[in-house]
Design a protein around this motif. Structure first.
Motif, PDB file in Angstrom:
ATOM      1  N   PHE A 155       0.818  -1.207   0.000  1.00 49.19           N
ATOM      2  CA  PHE A 155       0.000   0.000   0.000  1.00 49.19           C
ATOM      3  C   PHE A 155       0.854   1.260   0.000  1.00 49.19           C
ATOM      4  CE2 PHE A 155      -4.091  -1.883   2.048  1.00 49.19           C
ATOM      5  CZ  PHE A 155      -4.473  -2.341   0.805  1.00 49.19           C
ATOM      6  N   LEU A 156       0.324   2.291  -0.675  1.00 52.13           N
ATOM      7  CA  LEU A 156       0.945   3.606  -0.713  1.00 52.13           C
ATOM      8  C   LEU A 156       0.186   4.552   0.215  1.00 52.13           C
ATOM      9  CD1 LEU A 156       1.390   3.893  -4.590  1.00 52.13           C
ATOM     10  CD2 LEU A 156       3.151   3.300  -2.896  1.00 52.13           C
ATOM     11  N   PRO A 157       0.778   5.679   0.609  1.00 51.46           N
ATOM     12  CA  PRO A 157       0.046   6.638   1.446  1.00 51.46           C
ATOM     13  C   PRO A 157      -1.163   7.209   0.715  1.00 51.46           C
ATOM     14  CG  PRO A 157       2.400   7.126   1.432  1.00 51.46           C
ATOM     15  CD  PRO A 157       2.172   6.099   0.361  1.00 51.46           C
ATOM     16  N   GLU A 158      -2.158   7.606   1.499  1.00 46.57           N
ATOM     17  CA  GLU A 158      -3.311   8.309   0.950  1.00 46.57           C
ATOM     18  C   GLU A 158      -3.004   9.804   0.867  1.00 46.57           C
ATOM     19  OE1 GLU A 158      -7.068   5.608   2.571  1.00 46.57           O
ATOM     20  OE2 GLU A 158      -6.579   7.499   3.544  1.00 46.57           O
ATOM     21  N   PHE A 159      -3.482  10.419  -0.207  1.00 44.78           N
ATOM     22  CA  PHE A 159      -3.412  11.870  -0.353  1.00 44.78           C
ATOM     23  C   PHE A 159      -4.788  12.366  -0.769  1.00 44.78           C
ATOM     24  CE2 PHE A 159       1.032  10.725  -0.889  1.00 44.78           C
ATOM     25  CZ  PHE A 159       1.678  11.683  -0.119  1.00 44.78           C
ATOM     26  N   SER A 160      -5.225  13.444  -0.155  1.00 42.33           N
ATOM     27  CA  SER A 160      -6.528  13.997  -0.508  1.00 42.33           C
ATOM     28  C   SER A 160      -6.365  15.439  -0.960  1.00 42.33           C
ATOM     29  CB  SER A 160      -7.484  13.950   0.691  1.00 42.33           C
ATOM     30  OG  SER A 160      -7.094  14.889   1.673  1.00 42.33           O
ATOM     31  N   ASN A 162     -15.759  19.144  -1.544  1.00 42.74           N
ATOM     32  CA  ASN A 162     -15.452  18.210  -2.632  1.00 42.74           C
ATOM     33  C   ASN A 162     -14.081  17.620  -2.340  1.00 42.74           C
ATOM     34  OD1 ASN A 162     -15.992  17.113  -5.420  1.00 42.74           O
ATOM     35  ND2 ASN A 162     -14.048  18.154  -5.806  1.00 42.74           N
ATOM     36  N   ASN A 163     -14.019  16.304  -2.168  1.00 37.66           N
ATOM     37  CA  ASN A 163     -12.807  15.660  -1.685  1.00 37.66           C
ATOM     38  C   ASN A 163     -12.416  14.499  -2.609  1.00 37.66           C
ATOM     39  OD1 ASN A 163     -10.656  14.874  -0.135  1.00 37.66           O
ATOM     40  ND2 ASN A 163     -11.877  14.022   1.539  1.00 37.66           N
ATOM     41  N   SER A 164     -11.226  14.581  -3.171  1.00 39.47           N
ATOM     42  CA  SER A 164     -10.688  13.492  -3.997  1.00 39.47           C
ATOM     43  C   SER A 164      -9.540  12.841  -3.235  1.00 39.47           C
ATOM     44  CB  SER A 164     -10.179  14.024  -5.342  1.00 39.47           C
ATOM     45  OG  SER A 164     -11.234  14.591  -6.080  1.00 39.47           O
ATOM     46  N   VAL A 165      -9.649  11.535  -3.007  1.00 39.71           N
ATOM     47  CA  VAL A 165      -8.646  10.799  -2.234  1.00 39.71           C
ATOM     48  C   VAL A 165      -7.931   9.816  -3.152  1.00 39.71           C
ATOM     49  CG1 VAL A 165      -8.205   9.383  -0.198  1.00 39.71           C
ATOM     50  CG2 VAL A 165     -10.136  10.980  -0.212  1.00 39.71           C
ATOM     51  N   GLN A 166      -6.626   9.979  -3.265  1.00 37.16           N
ATOM     52  CA  GLN A 166      -5.815   9.048  -4.039  1.00 37.16           C
ATOM     53  C   GLN A 166      -5.313   7.926  -3.125  1.00 37.16           C
ATOM     54  OE1 GLN A 166      -5.622   9.497  -7.423  1.00 37.16           O
ATOM     55  NE2 GLN A 166      -6.995  11.212  -6.946  1.00 37.16           N
ATOM     56  N   GLN A 167      -5.285   6.705  -3.654  1.00 34.82           N
ATOM     57  CA  GLN A 167      -4.840   5.522  -2.908  1.00 34.82           C
ATOM     58  C   GLN A 167      -5.712   5.281  -1.665  1.00 34.82           C
ATOM     59  OE1 GLN A 167      -2.786   3.978  -4.712  1.00 34.82           O
ATOM     60  NE2 GLN A 167      -2.037   5.672  -5.969  1.00 34.82           N
TER      61      GLN A 167
END
Length: 817
Positions: A583-588, A610-615
């Motif tokens: 797993f990689l870190p989450e970024f929002s 409005n929130n976009s969360v990567q990983q």
């Protein structure tokens, strides 16, 4: 006249002792022109703090402040006011306006220094001690969910509620206690928040990425719980006694706080005890193994000087917590209990729980025992034109989960987590219209498995460090703030071996070189994560009634230990967890806009996000080739997955309080959240993967309130409240892998009445009678994990899982000492 005479005599006494002159603040009600005693007074720039006396006066040496310092005056039910210290002026008269809206509320969490909510571009709500005391629920997180739209909770029984902010929870929501991050085993469904809910001054909830000030684990926001410290510096003993009873589960709760404060020294002692048996509802009757016994103790000693303060604090939390497994007789739907070990245990042949076991306060031998200890110091001192804050804490969390019916003293899960927290920040206020902060914070952790038989997570050591800079510029109606932060985290652990103990027949941990016939449960752990957080926001005071704000923030979160390395049974949750070391870190990246309105007859606010969360990391149930859940010794198996996610929604508040209807208000809070898994494979698949799990439905909380003020000096106020808690159906759920099911909508009607009774000079007894779920509705929240505690595919009454608490008559007494 009495106020001025008091000030004059105090000044003479002060001068006779060779001290500096006094600065005095006189506080009055703007409508009635009567003085207001026990108003809170504190400085945004210095160590000045206290409360007004019986004449509405607060005085302090002028040497403690300098020209340009800001003094905040606050009182429950009134708008805050801020005094600007200037020149040789020594007497300030303040007339507070009655208020319903809290845009003037001062917050301290997630900002470089204390600031007004209306000047903070981040969505934040403050909940006062008065509101906490008047909201009767099972635990402090449930209290906050009733007062903060956008805040919800995943529940595993009455005393276990994990905060979720705008659809995100677990290690994405950081809980603070007195500014210290709460570090227990946050990853588990049935792992609650280890705090005393009876002795809080207030709570502050940040909605949105707060990584800038706190680092990883604040991606969704922060729940900050702030215990009360004495403001009176009169050298007298003060305190509060709280007692409550709740009929549904027989909850008996008592809490006490005693405090003493002089010009320099401060001492506070706190304690509470809560005891409850199994709760009940119309669908299930008494729900076996949902009782608890909780004890809290705390002590604070502090020293104040003109330059700042130091406090030394210690807390103890001890909770014996029942956790149901939901097993029942297939025909009668009566609860049953486990009496044999696996593999001899047969869910269909378990004995029925007796009436004495259902209705008594005694806990089942199969329960949890959670202990949490803290010792920490908070320090704040003025240096030149700036302020230095430094905090150091040690906390220990011990969790035992007993799941062996034939060896009841043998814990299944037994883990001990030690954490050292540290933080230091310097805020410079000497630059015109600007505050600049720089700081570092982080923690060191050591988690070990003790004498257990189940091992969902390995032993590990964690080091976390971050450095940040933040600036706030204010000019006329504009406030602009922003900052940047860099974090790094190191995770390390050795090879972890498990073997069968020939003496007990259970598995136990073994260590090299004695690993013959052992199996490796966890390979060595060597993980590192880094991330950068950013934030930029603007607020604009359009006029005296309208406030606008906008913010954009990039948040960061490192995967937690279960998401990376879990591989075993958590007996309390009845779940086998499987992690992923890749797993990689989450970024929002979250955008917020908001507007606040305040008029004499109404107050309102609207926040959109409005929130976009990567990983994005989430849990999904594991199924076999035929689509059936994978069951390991009666426990479901869940595996962590990673994709990208999109969450968006809004919160709205509308409070009507017409001036010509004295004491009347009609309050409404609405929230709506959507969560989408944006992995291409799930596009347009609906419940088969497109919707994220744990997303709350549309929610509306409406209440009609009437406060009646009397002319009596004893019974001064009576309040009446009728409330409707409306929860829409949740048909946007994660049906893939049978992780979730649809949830019907429901409405809970609550009613309460209260009275303020005064004795002595100004001591008050608050009486509260409240009936929750007045009409005894049968319901399930989609965020309740008990909804999924079911062993059969069909039931005789058509109901599946465990339902929420039925009608609950509550009585609460708060006595000022």
């Amino acid at each position: 006249m009495k106020s001025l005479l008091l000030i004059f005599l105090s000044t003479l006494v002060l001068k006779s002792n060779g001290q500096n002159k006094l600065v005095s603040i006189i506080v009055k009600d703007n409508i009635k022109a009567s003085t207001l005693n026990k108003c809170s007074i504190f400085s945004l720039n210095s160590a000045v703090s206290g409360v007004t006396d019986d004449f509405g006066v607060f005085s302090f040496p002028a040497a403690k402040v300098k020209s340009g310092d800001k003094i905040v005056v606050s009182f429950t039910g009134f708008k805050n006011d801020t005094i600007l210290i200037s020149g040789e002026k020594s007497i300030y008269r303040v007339f507070l306006q009655p208020a319903q809206q809290l845009l003037e509320e001062v917050v301290v969490t997630g900002v470089s220094k204390a600031t007004h909510i209306k000047e903070n571009p981040v969505a934040v709500i403050s909940v006062s001690s008065r509101t906490i005391e008047k909201t009767i629920e099972s635990n402090i997180i449930d209290v906050l969910t009733k007062n903060v739209p956008g805040l919800t909770a995943v529940k595993t029984g009455p005393n276990i509620s994990k905060p979720f902010i705008r659809g995100l929870g677990y290690n994405r929501v950081l809980t603070l206690y007195d500014g210290i991050r709460q570090e227990g085993q946050q990853w588990g469904d049935e792992h609650g928040i280890e705090v005393d809910g009876y002795n809080l001054e207030r709570a502050e909830v940040i909605k949105g990425p707060a990584s800038l000030m706190f680092g990883s684990d604040a991606l969704a926001g922060v729940v900050s719980l702030i215990p009360r410290l004495p403001k009176e510096k009169d050298g007298k003993l003060h305190g509060k006694f709280t007692s409550e009873y709740q009929s549904n589960n027989g909850l008996i709760g008592n809490g006490i706080r005693l405090d003493y404060s002089s010009e320099h020294w401060m001492f506070v002692g706190r304690g509470s005890y809560r005891l409850a048996k199994n709760y009940t509802n119309k669908a299930d009757g008494r729900v076996y193994n949902t009782g608890f016994k909780e004890t809290n103790l705390a002590f604070t000693a502090g020293y104040n000087s003109p330059k700042g303060f130091t406090t030394l604090n210690a807390t103890l939390y001890d909770n014996l917590q029942g956790i149901p497994d939901g097993s029942r007789d297939s025909l009668t739907r009566q609860f049953t209990k486990q009496v044999l070990e696996m593999p001899l245990d047969d869910i269909k042949k378990r004995p029925v729980v007796t009436d004495d076991e259902l209705n008594g306060y005694a806990l089942s031998p199969l329960h949890q025992h959670i202990q949490h200890y803290r010792i920490y110091t908070n320090n704040q001192y003025r240096i030149a034109t700036g302020m230095l804050d430094a905090n150091v804490a040690f906390q220990q969390n011990i969790r035992r989960e007993y799941n062996h019916p034939t060896e009841t003293n043998q814990a299944g899960l037994f883990v001990r987590l030690n954490t050292i927290n540290y933080s230091m920040a310097y805020t410079e206020s000497g630059i015109t219209n600007m505050d600049i902060s720089v700081g570092v914070n982080g923690m060191y952790q050591s988690n070990v498995n003790r004498n257990g038989t189940d091992f969902p997570i390995p032993d590990y050591r964690l080091f976390d460090a971050g450095i940040f800079g933040h600036a706030k510029w204010k000019y006329n109606k504009w406030t602009i703030s922003g900052g940047v932060r860099y974090d790094t985290r190191q995770l390390k652990g050795n090879d972890f071996y498990v073997a069968k103990n020939p003496a007990t027949g259970f598995e136990h941990q073994v260590f090299p070189p004695d690993t013959a016939n052992a199996r490796p449960q966890f390979p060595a752990l060597r993980q590192s994560f880094q991330g950068t957080s950013l934030s930029f926001g603007i607020t604009y005071q359009l006029n005296n009634h309208i406030n606008l704000k906008a913010n954009i923030a990039r948040g960061y979160r490192a995967p937690n230990i279960t998401e990376i390395a879990s591989n075993g049974l958590d007996p309390g949750a009845h779940i086998v967890y499987i992690g992923n070391r890749n797993f990689l870190p989450e970024f929002s990246l979250q955008e917020d806009i908001g507007v606040g309105l305040e008029y004499p007859d109404l107050s309102a606010s609207l926040s959109l996000f409005n929130n976009s969360v990567q990983q994005y990391i989430y849990l999904a149930q594991v199924v076999d080739a035929q689509g059936n859940p994978v069951i390991v010794e009666g426990n479901k198996t869940f595996q962590y997955q990673q994709a990208s996610a999109h969450l968006y929604g809004l919160e709205a508040i509308l409070n009507l309080h017409p001036k010509n209807l004295t004491g009347f208000s009609f309050n409404n809070a609405f929230s709506a959240i959507r969560g989408i898994n944006t992995k291409p494979d799930f596009k347009n698949t609906g419940v088969q993967g497109e919707y994220l799990p744990f997303i709350p439905p549309l929610k509306l909380l409406s209440s009609v309130n009437q406060q009646i003020k009397t002319s009596s000096k004893v019974l001064r106020q009576i309040s009446l409240t009728a409330e409707a808690d409306v929860n829409a159906a949740q048909n946007r759920f994660m049906a893939l892998y049978q992780t979730e099911t649809a949830t019907p909508g429901y409405t809970l009607v609550n009613f309460s009445t209260g009275a303020d009774i005064y004795y002595g000079k100004n001591n008050c007894v608050q009486l509260q009678l409240q009936v929750n779920n007045l009409f005894n509705a049968v319901y399930q929240s989609n965020l309740s994990r008990l909804k999924y505690f079911e062993y059969y595919t069909a039931s005789p009454n058509g109901r599946s899982g465990i339902y929420g608490m039925g009608r609950n008559v509550c009585v609460k007494v708060v006595v000022g000492l």
